[in-house]
Design an enzyme around this catalytic site. Structure first.
Site, short mmCIF file in Angstrom:
data_model
loop_
_atom_site.label_atom_id
_atom_site.label_comp_id
_atom_site.label_asym_id
_atom_site.label_seq_id
_atom_site.Cartn_x
_atom_site.Cartn_y
_atom_site.Cartn_z
N LYS B 75 -4.40 12.12 -10.52
CA LYS B 75 -3.35 11.13 -10.82
C LYS B 75 -1.98 11.76 -10.59
CE LYS B 75 -2.15 7.86 -14.57
NZ LYS B 75 -2.50 7.42 -15.94
N SER B 150 -3.51 2.49 -16.37
CA SER B 150 -2.58 2.91 -15.35
C SER B 150 -3.17 3.84 -14.30
CB SER B 150 -1.39 3.63 -16.01
OG SER B 150 -1.82 4.82 -16.66
N SER B 174 -6.00 3.98 -20.34
CA SER B 174 -5.66 3.99 -18.92
C SER B 174 -6.72 4.62 -18.02
CB SER B 174 -4.33 4.73 -18.69
OG SER B 174 -3.26 3.90 -19.06
#
Lengths: 103, 476
Positions: B75, B150, B174
């Site tokens: 990420k 996310s 997330s």
């Protein structure tokens, strides 16, 4: 509690955000809508709950109350140009009276 | 390169490279070919936003460990030393970290090869990956739909076969929510289990490093590798890391709690039916199913959306045009701060900074922030009480619905509600896992298992058994 345009201007200043006047209204409306949902919390009897739960929380990492070296991925001696007695040596500022003598 | 190589698990790929059956370079080429193939065209996945080249020195495995040569996606909010770290934000455009996150270092020391940084909602604030400066990612199962967020880019990369393992981060769900939307496995470890060093802070009392895998075993392997105490993170726990790859087995003696608050009358009937089948599979494996209550669950979203923005408003103060990233020139330093931050942050981040600053400001602190902290403690106590009553794990749906369409949710609070079943674990600091349990209208549905703090082995025991019991049905 209703959020006003002045409230948004105030918190934007605190948060160092320059929001143009023309863009304030949507934020006022959205903050009021979001905070409206938060009012539900006022119905929950909760006095003192936080302190009691903190004491019982498992796994909370606590350090001893002692002063120690700050953990760094690289030791200061590896990236400092020069050190003396644990402090970084840097060039003197030009505004100092004895500028030019060097560190 | 054939897709079949990338269909192998991370554990199998690592073994193939270690034993000399497959060169690491072949895995890298296969991964980058798959990346190019899935990212082409107007409806490309847009899962990876910074990628390596095949000639980069950093793509050589550091060691012949359990992940030797295994491609992984990271990420975009983890510090990496060669690829940019931009958190899906304009304000960090082009920024490259001078140091590496502990979790990334541990994966690389196990032999993993970072193939790219994955798209995300800006600073991890969102549930759809639509709030990214790089544009939205797409769900590999239906490209008109969101992959969740996310960590949607990481989830889409794993679901699309670009990498068998990816790193995401959790503040309110997330990783579990996009894992559910993309039909893969997502793990939120206990708070403190994995070092947060090098994870760009959003809400420090909630943030967790959290891995994805296509199978429970790969997710357990990744969790085991990245876990452990780290002196560079003051909140890292000193607990020993237990074996997490416990494998499938009977569940005799295991009590699975089913919290009634997670199955309201309004729950989508098809999601409820899918959960019922999963509970039946757990029962068939020998588990005892017991209805329980977590009475403060309805307050989790209001509590979360006070505490997380409050902490974010402080953490994001550092992005000021001086220390990191972009700077807009203006008349004076205050004007420079304001102009830089207004131009650098997107609408959702701006909204949350304003909200967080408001609930912490004089006159409102007690009514909002202090109250939220008190109710957070009651939510944590609900879990403590249920686990103390003899329940070993809890089972719930991960999300109220399968993946929603891109652009379908414009109201911020409605978007926040997609985290309704995941935020509680972050507020309580306990571990959770989402794994595929079936499909509704062709879209994956995730089931969630929650366990007491630092009891990941029991959580994985139930997850392995459920995965094996459901078999192909989970993906049908």
């Amino acid at each position: 509690m209703r959020v006003t345009p002045d409230d948004v201007r105030h918190v934007a200043t605190l948060a160092r955000l320059s929001i143009p006047e023309g863009e304030l209204a949507p934020y006022v409306e959205q903050l009021n809508a979001i905070l409206g949902h938060m009012e539900a919390l006022q119905q929950v009897p909760s006095s003192g709950a936080a302190a009691a739960a903190d004491a019982a929380r498992p796994g909370m990492a606590l350090r001893a109350d002692v002063v120690g070296a700050v953990p760094l991925t690289r030791l200061p001696t590896e990236f400092a140009p020069a050190m003396r007695e644990g402090f970084f040596l840097v060039p003197r500022l030009a505004t100092h009276e004895d500028a030019g003598e060097g560190a | 390169m054939s897709r079949s190589l990338l269909d192998l698990t991370a554990a199998q790929l690592g073994a193939a490279v270690r034993e000399g059956r497959t060169p690491a370079s072949e895995l890298l080429t296969a991964s980058l070919d798959r990346l190019a193939e899935t990212h082409a065209g107007a409806d490309g996945l847009n899962a990876i936003v910074h990628r390596v080249g095949t000639d980069d020195a950093a793509v050589q495995p550091l060691a012949m460990g359990p992940l030797a040569g295994v491609p992984v996606a990271i990420k975009d909010n983890f510090a990496t030393r060669t690829l940019p770290t931009t958190c899906g934000s304009k304000i960090l455009e082009g920024w490259v970290s001078p140091y590496e996150a502990t979790a990334v270092r541990k994966l690389r020391e196990a032999g993993a090869v970072v193939i790219g940084k994955a798209n995300m909602d800006e600073f991890a604030m969102g549930s759809s990956t639509e709030h990214s400066a790089f544009g939205p990612s797409r769900n590999p199962h239906d490209r008109r739909r969101a992959p969740g967020g996310s960590s949607g880019g990481s989830a889409a990369a794993v679901a699309a076969g670009i990498a068998p393992i990816a790193l995401g981060s959790e503040t309110g769900g997330s990783v579990r929510q996009p894992a559910a939307f993309c039909g893969i496995v997502g793990v939120k470890p206990t708070y403190g289990r994995v070092s947060r060093y090098g994870l760009v802070a959003f809400a420090s009392s909630l943030d967790c490093v959290a891995p994805f895998g296509r199978t429970v075993d790969d997710a357990a392997l990744a969790t085991e590798i990245i876990s452990g105490h780290d002196p560079l993170d003051a909140t890292s726990a000193a607990h020993a890391v237990p074996a997490m790859r416990v494998g499938p087995g009977p569940l005799a003696g295991l009590v699975v709690g089913v919290p009634k608050e997670y199955f309201p009358d309004s729950l989508m009937p098809e999601v409820r039916a899918t959960c019922d089948r999963a509970l039946e599979a757990l029962r068939a494996q020998g588990a005892t199913i017991r209805e329980v209550s977590l009475p403060h669950t309805p307050y989790a979203i209001p509590v979360y959306y006070i505490i997380a923005p409050a902490e974010a408003s402080a953490n994001l103060a550092r992005f000021d045009g001086v220390r990191y990233g972009m700077r807009l020139e203006a008349d004076g330093v205050q004007a420079m701060y304001g102009a830089t931050r207004a131009a650098g942050f997107g609408a959702e981040v701006t909204r949350r900074i304003l909200l967080g600053t408001y609930v912490l400001s004089a006159g409102y602190y007690d009514a909002y922030y202090r109250k939220a902290q008190e109710v957070r403690a009651l939510i944590a106590r609900d879990f403590t009480d249920v686990f103390a009553s003899g329940v070993h794990v809890l089972f719930t749906p991960t999300t109220p619905t399968p993946a929603f369409a891109l652009g379908a949710i414009s109201d911020p609070y409605e978007m926040y509600l997609s985290d309704i079943y995941t935020v509680t674990a972050n507020l309580a600091g306990i571990p959770g896992i989402s794994l595929p349990i079936g499909r509704v209208n062709g879209l994956p549905v995730g089931g969630q298992l929650l366990a007491p703090a630092f009891d990941e082995p029991t959580m994985f025991r139930a997850a392995y058994a459920l995965e094996e019991a459901l078999g192909a049905e989970a993906h049908r």
